[in-house]
Design an enzyme around this catalytic site. Structure first.
Site, PDB file in Angstrom:
ATOM      1  N   ASP B   7      -6.368  37.233  25.231  1.00 49.53           N
ATOM      2  CA  ASP B   7      -5.234  37.436  26.128  1.00 49.53           C
ATOM      3  C   ASP B   7      -3.987  37.200  25.277  1.00 49.53           C
ATOM      4  OD1 ASP B   7      -3.537  37.678  28.271  1.00 49.53           O
ATOM      5  OD2 ASP B   7      -3.871  35.650  29.028  1.00 49.53           O
ATOM      6  N   GLU B  68      -6.919  42.466  27.632  1.00 54.45           N
ATOM      7  CA  GLU B  68      -6.332  42.964  28.867  1.00 54.45           C
ATOM      8  C   GLU B  68      -5.336  44.065  28.527  1.00 54.45           C
ATOM      9  OE1 GLU B  68      -4.357  40.632  31.941  1.00 54.45           O
ATOM     10  OE2 GLU B  68      -6.254  39.653  32.360  1.00 54.45           O
ATOM     11  N   ASP B 141      -4.177  30.940  29.855  1.00 55.20           N
ATOM     12  CA  ASP B 141      -4.437  31.969  28.847  1.00 55.20           C
ATOM     13  C   ASP B 141      -5.858  31.885  28.296  1.00 55.20           C
ATOM     14  OD1 ASP B 141      -1.298  32.712  28.249  1.00 55.20           O
ATOM     15  OD2 ASP B 141      -1.637  30.607  28.672  1.00 55.20           O
TER      16      ASP B 141
END
Lengths: 186, 186
Positions: B7, B68, B141
């Site tokens: 991430d 992502e 995160d």
């Protein structure tokens, strides 16, 4: 002092290495890194840019890297692709402890042609003239990269010839470091 | 099959490695890579993300990397910073010949919680439950990165366990490769 200029694009990335001794500019090498296909996957594209720039840096041993700053007004999808490519390009400098500095397109054009509004042909003409390049390169990206290198060599007035560390460079040029603080285009 | 989820953020970058054997998910490691300061220069930031992720990949040997996808609606200045960081993150996979695949935030949330609109707390709860993580990590995160890894492990149904090459992977999952073609968020 020797500078590698990079004009990162997500399809074509130009690079050029220039050395300045006193008032004399000397071309070391220049070229482009082309994607294998326009739709090539971004990780592979980043890898090619990173690997090829690492090779150029290894053989030409520049002291610093100069990049054109990003023009925010482009469409977001291309800005995203371009930024991934730029990340790979600046990483190739950072991994070798080379300071990475950016200049707006206007600054670059003004440094090379005297006019911030010059077109790519004029920039190419001036770069070829300054560096004694006889052939017309197929891609403007290569001469644009040389223009960024020349711009940086013009602007940096370090009595030491080159900064000795990132820390020192940042102290001397706090406004020139990519991503540290937003800077107005001049 | 073992997957590293990432991430990437320009200030905090989460990562997490998960292995799946049959229906069992096992946590290998997870953590965050924090910028030294919020205003740290982007090349240094990219270098830290790249170097640290390389270390994680070297010791945990994942087969694939999942990220992502970028949410386009953020302001352009942050999208640019984030994309540089993502470039460095995906490069750390590409340099090791690890395929890099992306999923929309919705897909990730749905894979982990069953709902595309779940919040970060719910995602963290489910990830901790699935992987038997007792402590509450300071940063979402890290659990977000684990969620992306789980999402990928859920979605990939390769009879071979893992694709043997980029070429093969691209042939099998043409729509999953970052930057190859625009894909609708599902």
């Amino acid at each position: 002092m020797r500078v590698i200029g990079v004009d990162p694009g997500s399809v074509i990335c130009g690079y050029g290495v220039v050395e300045r001794t006193g008032k004399r500019y000397q071309l070391i090498e220049y070229g482009v890194i082309k994607a294998k296909a326009a739709g090539e996957a971004l990780p592979l594209r980043c890898r090619m840019i990173y690997t090829r720039l690492q090779q150029v840096i290894e053989r030409s041993l520049p002291d610093e890297m100069a990049l054109e700053s990003l023009f925010y007004a482009k469409n977001v999808a291309s800005v995203i692709k371009l930024s991934h490519a730029r990340g790979a390009a600046m990483l190739s400098g950072a991994m070798r402890e080379i300071p990475v500095i950016e200049y707006s397109p206007k600054e670059v054009k003004r440094a090379v042609t005297g006019r911030g509004g010059a077109d790519k042909k004029q920039v190419q003409f001036m770069v070829r003239d300054m560096l004694g390049i006889e052939e017309t390169h197929e891609f403007y990206d290569a001469t644009d990269a040389l223009a960024v290198a020349i711009c940086h060599l013009n602007k940096v007035h370090s009595p030491l010839g080159r900064p000795r560390s990132w820390k020192q460079f940042i102290e001397e040029h706090p406004d020139r470091i990519v991503g540290s603080k937003p800077r107005k285009n001049s």
